[in-house]
Write a protein that holds these residues in place. Structure first.
Motif, PDB file in Angstrom:
ATOM      1  N   ASN A 251       0.857  -1.188   0.000  1.00 53.02           N
ATOM      2  CA  ASN A 251       0.000   0.000   0.000  1.00 53.02           C
ATOM      3  C   ASN A 251       0.891   1.235   0.000  1.00 53.02           C
ATOM      4  O   ASN A 251       1.380   1.639   1.042  1.00 53.02           O
TER       5      ASN A 251
ATOM      6  N   PHE B 150       0.277   4.450  -1.156  1.00 57.46           N
ATOM      7  CA  PHE B 150      -0.307   5.781  -1.267  1.00 57.46           C
ATOM      8  C   PHE B 150       0.173   6.660  -0.122  1.00 57.46           C
ATOM      9  O   PHE B 150       0.549   6.179   0.946  1.00 57.46           O
ATOM     10  N   ASP B 151       0.133   7.977  -0.322  1.00 57.61           N
ATOM     11  CA  ASP B 151       0.595   8.921   0.688  1.00 57.61           C
ATOM     12  C   ASP B 151      -0.164   8.757   1.998  1.00 57.61           C
ATOM     13  O   ASP B 151       0.417   8.842   3.071  1.00 57.61           O
ATOM     14  N   GLU B 152      -1.464   8.468   1.924  1.00 54.17           N
ATOM     15  CA  GLU B 152      -2.247   8.293   3.154  1.00 54.17           C
ATOM     16  C   GLU B 152      -1.794   7.037   3.915  1.00 54.17           C
ATOM     17  O   GLU B 152      -1.834   7.017   5.144  1.00 54.17           O
ATOM     18  N   ASP B 153      -1.329   6.009   3.198  1.00 54.47           N
ATOM     19  CA  ASP B 153      -0.805   4.808   3.855  1.00 54.47           C
ATOM     20  C   ASP B 153       0.489   5.130   4.596  1.00 54.47           C
ATOM     21  O   ASP B 153       0.719   4.673   5.708  1.00 54.47           O
ATOM     22  N   ARG B 154       1.346   5.933   3.954  1.00 54.41           N
ATOM     23  CA  ARG B 154       2.603   6.350   4.571  1.00 54.41           C
ATOM     24  C   ARG B 154       2.311   7.156   5.847  1.00 54.41           C
ATOM     25  O   ARG B 154       2.886   6.907   6.896  1.00 54.41           O
ATOM     26  N   LYS B 155       1.383   8.118   5.760  1.00 52.80           N
ATOM     27  CA  LYS B 155       1.035   8.948   6.915  1.00 52.80           C
ATOM     28  C   LYS B 155       0.463   8.107   8.055  1.00 52.80           C
ATOM     29  O   LYS B 155       0.790   8.320   9.215  1.00 52.80           O
ATOM     30  N   LYS B 156      -0.366   7.127   7.706  1.00 50.88           N
ATOM     31  CA  LYS B 156      -0.983   6.265   8.720  1.00 50.88           C
ATOM     32  C   LYS B 156       0.090   5.424   9.423  1.00 50.88           C
ATOM     33  O   LYS B 156       0.067   5.292  10.649  1.00 50.88           O
TER      34      LYS B 156
ATOM     35  N   SER C 245       7.744   0.953   0.335  1.00 49.71           N
ATOM     36  CA  SER C 245       6.690   0.297  -0.432  1.00 49.71           C
ATOM     37  C   SER C 245       7.287  -0.886  -1.189  1.00 49.71           C
ATOM     38  O   SER C 245       8.451  -0.874  -1.580  1.00 49.71           O
TER      39      SER C 245
END
Length: 95
Positions: free
Chosen positions: A59, A61-67, A78
């Motif tokens: 995963n 995506f930028d939101e996955d990294r932030k989470k 990734s």
């Protein structure tokens, strides 16, 4: 056990660097790749709870990294893993 070979620059001692070295060496570093466990950050031993953890996931995506970072990860990779990105992330996490 899986080993990822890293080439060590054997000629480095004989060279004069023209720029200030900012990289952290990963020579001799031991890395454990494992599944995520809810347990790691909540361990009673502060040394174990504070161990460097890099998230590795498909995963990307930028939101996955932030989470992942919000959950206590020290870095994010990734899949598929690019060796250059792994080395850079290790250096940043150790520096």
């Amino acid at each position: 056990m899986i080993r990822i070979p890293f080439q060590i620059d054997a000629d480095m001692k004989d060279r004069t660097e023209t720029e200030e070295k900012t990289e952290t060496s990963i020579q001799g570093l031991h890395v454990l790749l494992t599944e995520d466990n809810e347990q790691i950050r909540s361990l009673d031993d502060p040394a174990l709870a504070g161990i460097t953890i890099l998230a590795m996931t498909a995963n990307a995506f930028d939101e996955d990294r932030k989470k992942a970072l919000a959950c206590g990860m020290d870095g994010f990779l990734s899949k598929p893993i690019a060796i250059e990105e792994l080395i850079s992330t290790l250096q940043n996490s150790l520096g």
